[in-house]
Structures are given as C-alpha cells and as structure tokens.
Enzyme design. Structure first.
Site, PDB file in Angstrom:
ATOM      1  N   CYS A 105       0.804  -1.229   0.000  1.00  0.00           N
ATOM      2  CA  CYS A 105       0.000   0.000   0.000  1.00  0.00           C
ATOM      3  C   CYS A 105       0.834   1.274   0.000  1.00  0.00           C
ATOM      4  O   CYS A 105       0.308   2.365  -0.237  1.00  0.00           O
ATOM      5  CB  CYS A 105      -0.960  -0.004   1.191  1.00  0.00           C
ATOM      6  SG  CYS A 105      -2.189  -1.322   1.102  1.00  0.00           S
ATOM      7  N   HIS A 162      -3.152   7.151   3.280  1.00  0.00           N
ATOM      8  CA  HIS A 162      -3.578   5.858   2.763  1.00  0.00           C
ATOM      9  C   HIS A 162      -4.903   5.484   3.435  1.00  0.00           C
ATOM     10  O   HIS A 162      -5.053   5.605   4.650  1.00  0.00           O
ATOM     11  CB  HIS A 162      -2.500   4.818   3.054  1.00  0.00           C
ATOM     12  CG  HIS A 162      -2.958   3.411   2.865  1.00  0.00           C
ATOM     13  ND1 HIS A 162      -3.568   2.990   1.714  1.00  0.00           N
ATOM     14  CD2 HIS A 162      -2.913   2.322   3.697  1.00  0.00           C
ATOM     15  CE1 HIS A 162      -3.871   1.701   1.837  1.00  0.00           C
ATOM     16  NE2 HIS A 162      -3.492   1.285   3.017  1.00  0.00           N
ATOM     17  N   ASN A 220     -10.191   0.537   0.589  1.00  0.00           N
ATOM     18  CA  ASN A 220      -8.725   0.552   0.532  1.00  0.00           C
ATOM     19  C   ASN A 220      -8.311   0.028  -0.838  1.00  0.00           C
ATOM     20  O   ASN A 220      -8.449  -1.160  -1.125  1.00  0.00           O
ATOM     21  CB  ASN A 220      -8.172  -0.331   1.654  1.00  0.00           C
ATOM     22  CG  ASN A 220      -6.651  -0.421   1.655  1.00  0.00           C
ATOM     23  OD1 ASN A 220      -5.990  -0.024   0.719  1.00  0.00           O
ATOM     24  ND2 ASN A 220      -6.104  -0.977   2.722  1.00  0.00           N
TER      25      ASN A 220
END
EC number: 2.3.1.180
Length: 377
Positions: A148, A289, A319
């Site tokens: 990520c 994030h 996400n």
C-alpha cells in the site's frame, strides 16, 4: 477554507470514469519543459472501475449486516474490476488522463513506474504493458512493490531519477491494484476493506509544477508476515495443494496492522512537520492511505487535524492499495480542496512493513514553501 471531509468524499458513482474527457488541469498546460526547473507534479488522473460493490452485497455471505461493516471500517462501498479487466487497464486509464490534463504527449515520457502488489502476471512487469498501451516508446518502465506504500515509493524513486538524469523530460508515476482478484470473500476481516482502482501523476520540469518539498521512506522487514499472500512465489510455488488450502488469497493480521498504523501515521506526520519547520495547523490537507476510514478519523483527530484538513475517499472506494493515495489526491483536487500555495502531506503505510510520506507544495499563494528531503530510511 475547505469543504467538510465527509462532503468532499466522492459521491458520483462515475466521477473517475476513464471515458470522461479530461476536465481539469492541475497547473497550466505544459508542453515545453522549463530549463533548470526542479521536477514536480504537473497533473493527476484516476480510474475506478464501473462496478460498485455495496456492503449489502457482501454482508449476507459473511454473516454480518451492512451497518456492521460501516461501524468497523467506515466503508460504504467499493469498486471491482470487470471480468477481463486487469491492473494494467486501470493503470493505463489513470495515466492517460493525467497525461491529457498535463498536455504531455506519451512519446515525450522517459520513465514509467507502477506501484502495485497485484500485477497482471508474475512477469514481465505490468508497467511494460502500460507503456505499450500508452505508446510511450521513449520510456523505460518498471514495477515497484511496497504494497500500500507503493505509490509513494514510486513517486520518490521517479523524482530522484529525474533529478539525477536531466534527459528525462517527463515521468509517469502510477499506483494501481485489483484486490478483488486476491480476496477471500468469506473472510470478513479483509473482504470488506478493499477495492480496485488506479491513480497517477505526471512529473515534469516546470515553474507551474507542484513541488515535492520533502520525502521519506522506510521499512521494517521483521514484520514481513503481517500482510501477505502465502503461496504463488518461489517459497511456495502454485500447486493443487496451495489452491485447495487457499494459499493464493490475501491474508492480514488485522490487530497487528491496526497497531502499526496507529503508531506509524503519527510518526509520519511528526517527522514531516518537524523536518519542514511546520505544525499540523500549517498543513492545508493530509492525504493518507485509506486503510480504514474509521481508524483514520480517530487517529487524525488525536493528532489535532480538523475534519476539513483530511482527505477521505475510502467511504466510497475502500482501501485501493497502492492506488489509495493518488486516487484520494485526485478526488480532493476535483473537489477544489487544493488551492494555490497549499501544503499537502501524503502519507502511507503497507505490507512489508513499509511506510512513506511526501510534502507537496502547490504553486501560487504567499505561503513559504520549505524544501527539505530526507534520505530513504
């Protein structure tokens, strides 16, 4: 100064439909680089698949309610790639939109870096497929996997390469993932959190570019097993046994990852503000994030951010892995939340475990723009 974070979250189902014409340049259209200018961000782009996956469509199979998902994650819906649609397709659409907005011909691009942990194939690099799709024949292309944190790793690497090699006029940096391909939809710990998407930026040398004033990356390989796909690599090659035991699905130690995020996000903010001589109040926008919307709201409030200082896209997109930071940045720009002279802090953390941050200073305005760059940790 900004719209409320909840109101600024994307609400139009096809806001980033790749077939929409590019409507908004990040800066003045640039076709000729400015000699001597430091590389910066000229434009952004994003692509979210058309298919919307609601909480209601997931809840029954997981034995939970739609409200249960919202209460624990803050996610209301996410996107899923269509059958036959791969990471390279989303990445290409996002990159092409960013190039169109910047007024840059793909033939003038010298570098393409794609941050992803869900490549089209184990090899070759998915970035090479994107290069072919764009027709960027003068570029060299590579993938970068920091899960990520992938986009911020790719952004920092591309920025440093351009500073070292003045022959590169433009670079395309992309974060893209298709987590729908690796999720176990009977696992409520992971399947409710993730969605598919891609975001991109074009870097170029222009006085009108948004400056990358600070970057810092880090990793702690001792925690490499907190986020992983157990099988499919050289340690556990694909076999009938690995498939039968679900070894190719994404797994995560949720409690440990949450504890990591609760510790790491404050550290990223503190390090960036201290290095640049700023306070939380000096930041116009934090683009984090989108690991878990509920967690982000709790942690950023404790850090002293008010709601309109924090960009949230995870309510509608979940996400999206390496795509989450550039997708959220692009949505914030579309919503008018990035003004001339703005200081925008990007921050991410991911499997590995990895982390990274970047302070972007937008052109215009009267605020001072600190310049400080940390070496990679």
């Amino acid at each position: 100064m900004h719209a409320d974070a909840e109101q600024a979250s994307p609400t139009e189902p096809r806001r980033h439909d790749p077939r929409r014409p590019p409507a908004r340049p990040l800066a003045a259209v640039v076709r000729t680089p400015t000699p001597g200018a430091t590389p910066g961000i000229l434009a952004t782009g994003a692509c979210l698949p058309e298919q919307v996956v609601t909480n209601a469509s997931l809840a029954a199979a997981l034995g939970v309610t739609a409200d249960w998902i919202v209460d624990r994650t803050g996610v209301h819906e996410r996107r899923a790639a269509a059958p036959g649609e791969a990471t390279s397709d989303l990445a290409t659409h996002a990159a092409r939109q960013a190039l169109d907005r910047a007024g840059v011909d793909p033939a003038d691009v010298g570098l393409i870096i794609l941050g992803t942990s869900t490549p089209d194939l184990p090899l070759p690099a998915t970035a090479c497929r994107v290069q072919a799709n764009l027709g960027a024949w003068g570029a060299y292309a590579m993938d970068l996997d920091a899960v990520c944190t992938g986009f911020l790793y790719a952004l920092d690497v591309a920025h440093k390469i351009m500073r070292c090699d003045p022959a590169i006029r433009y670079a395309v940096v992309i974060g893209a993932d298709t987590y729908s391909r690796i999720l176990d939809y009977t696992d409520r710990r992971t399947s409710v959190l993730f969605g598919d998407g891609a975001g991109a930026v074009v870097l170029g040398r222009s006085a009108d570019a948004a400056g990358i004033a600070y970057t810092r990356l880090g990793s702690d390989g001792r925690q490499h097993d907190l986020v992983r796909i157990p099988a499919g690599g050289s340690r556990a090659p694909a076999s009938t046994a690995t498939v039968a035991h679900g070894g190719h699905y994404f797994t995560m130690d949720g409690r440990a990852v949450r504890a990591f995020a609760e510790r790491k996000l404050p550290e990223l903010v503190a390090d960036a503000t201290a290095a640049c001589g700023l306070t939380v109040a000096d930041l116009d926008l934090l683009v984090p994030h989108q690991a878990n919307v509920r967690l982000l709201r709790e942690v950023t409030k404790e850090l002293g951010f008010v709601a309109d200082q924090v960009a949230i896209s995870g309510t509608h997109y979940g996400n999206t892995g390496a795509a989450s930071v550039p997708v959220t940045l692009d949505a914030a720009i579309d919503a008018g939340r990035v003004r001339p002279g703005a200081r925008v802090l990007l921050a991410a953390f991911g499997g590995g475990m990895t982390w990274g941050s970047a302070l972007i200073t937008w052109p215009g305005g009267t605020a001072g723009q600190p310049t400080h760059e940390e070496p990679t940790a």
